[in-house]
Enzyme design. Structure first.
Site, PDB file in Angstrom:
ATOM      1  N   THR A 184       0.800  -1.238   0.000  1.00 43.69           N
ATOM      2  CA  THR A 184       0.000   0.000   0.000  1.00 43.69           C
ATOM      3  C   THR A 184       0.832   1.288   0.000  1.00 43.69           C
ATOM      4  OG1 THR A 184      -0.384   0.334   2.383  1.00 43.69           O
ATOM      5  CG2 THR A 184      -1.906  -1.167   1.217  1.00 43.69           C
ATOM      6  N   ASP A 185       2.142   1.209   0.213  1.00 36.08           N
ATOM      7  CA  ASP A 185       2.989   2.407   0.115  1.00 36.08           C
ATOM      8  C   ASP A 185       4.355   1.990  -0.408  1.00 36.08           C
ATOM      9  OD1 ASP A 185       3.851   4.998   0.220  1.00 36.08           O
ATOM     10  OD2 ASP A 185       4.043   5.091   2.393  1.00 36.08           O
ATOM     11  N   LEU A 186       4.339   1.331  -1.558  1.00 38.10           N
ATOM     12  CA  LEU A 186       5.534   0.678  -2.089  1.00 38.10           C
ATOM     13  C   LEU A 186       6.350   1.668  -2.916  1.00 38.10           C
ATOM     14  CD1 LEU A 186       6.653  -2.278  -2.021  1.00 38.10           C
ATOM     15  CD2 LEU A 186       5.739  -2.529  -4.328  1.00 38.10           C
ATOM     16  N   GLY A 187       6.928   2.632  -2.248  1.00 40.60           N
ATOM     17  CA  GLY A 187       7.735   3.625  -2.948  1.00 40.60           C
ATOM     18  C   GLY A 187       8.439   4.534  -1.980  1.00 40.60           C
TER      19      GLY A 187
END
Length: 282
Positions: A184-187
């Site tokens: 969900t916050d792959l960056g």
């Protein structure tokens, strides 16, 4: 910041120790104290504190699969109150990636992130992992839209509400369910890389607190926000586990990122993150 770091060092027993070289990395939901080869992760709000035990269990399970995650080395403080509650983790090498500029570096990043997405897609089907993360419901985006209207719309201008309504209407048509393990916050700062000979190598994936089983377009959207849509589209084309393109859904989801930042910030009274998230809606 220095006062907060000093308080955390007191909690973990490093206050007064020379040469620890500790520094504090502040996030929206957690503060992380980096000291040597150790990372001490402190939740900043009650909801994050309650999730910490589940995150520890998931990290332990993921570490056994070969995914490069920080491994919990001590968990005796996860039931403490805010300010003292924390988990001690191994510190992974690497730094957030700058947008790659050479063809060789781009190919390396595309290949590794496509492989990571494929691995997460398969892990979402693993019963041992599935039982550790919630499944996203079919009403996920509708429920999100309702919370945004209730909490954030009073803070927006008329033009901002019209913009938000268009974004919420678009994302309501996106399928939220799926079988993949979604970070969900792959960056951003959650992906760590080292570089040798101009070739980046993925060395760590951090911050699994919001992970779930759902639509992998969420993670592709986060990747695109970090390295741009041209490379994200190449990554999408290299995925092998799912033949269906996720680019269209990812673009729509990315359009709600500012609202996704602002909503929990409003609920947690995080003024800086709230103002940043609502900047284009006021």
């Amino acid at each position: 910041m220095d006062e907060r770091l000093a308080g955390y060092l007191q909690v973990v027993g490093l206050a007064g120790h020379r040469g620890h070289g500790a520094r504090l990395v502040a996030g929206q939901f957690h503060d992380v104290v980096l000291a040597g080869e150790t990372a001490y992760r402190f939740p900043r709000d009650e909801q994050s504190r309650r999730r910490l035990a589940g995150t520890v269990t998931l990290l332990e399970a993921l570490s056994r699969t070969g995914v490069p995650v920080p491994v919990p080395v001590a968990g005796g403080h996860i039931d403490a109150p805010l300010g003292r509650c924390h988990v001690t983790l191994t510190r992974l090498p690497g730094d957030p990636l700058r947008v790659p500029d050479s063809p060789r570096a781009k190919d390396a990043v595309v290949g590794q992130l496509a492989e990571l997405l494929d691995r997460l897609a398969l892990l979402g089907r693993d019963p041992a992992i599935r039982q550790l993360v919630p499944r996203v419901g079919e009403d996920h985006w509708l429920a999100f839209a309702g919370r945004v209207r209730h909490v954030l719309f009073p803070m927006m201008s008329g033009r901002g509400r019209l913009r938000a309504e268009a974004e919420l209407a678009a994302v309501a048509a996106v399928t939220s369910t799926g079988d993949a393990l979604v970070h969900t916050d792959l960056g951003g700062a959650n992906l760590l890389w080292t570089t040798a000979g101009g070739v980046p190598r993925l060395t760590g994936v951090l911050d699994w607190d919001e992970s779930c089983a759902g639509n992998q377009a969420n993670d592709l959207a986060s990747v695109a926000a970090t390295i741009g849509w041209p490379l994200a589209e190449r990554i999408d084309g290299r995925r092998r586990v799912s033949a269906r393109s996720a680019v269209a859904d990812a673009r729509i989801i990315a359009g709600t990122f500012a609202l996704q930042q602002a909503l929990p910030a409003a609920l947690n009274e995080d003024r800086a993150s709230l103002d940043d998230g609502l900047r284009e809606y006021r």
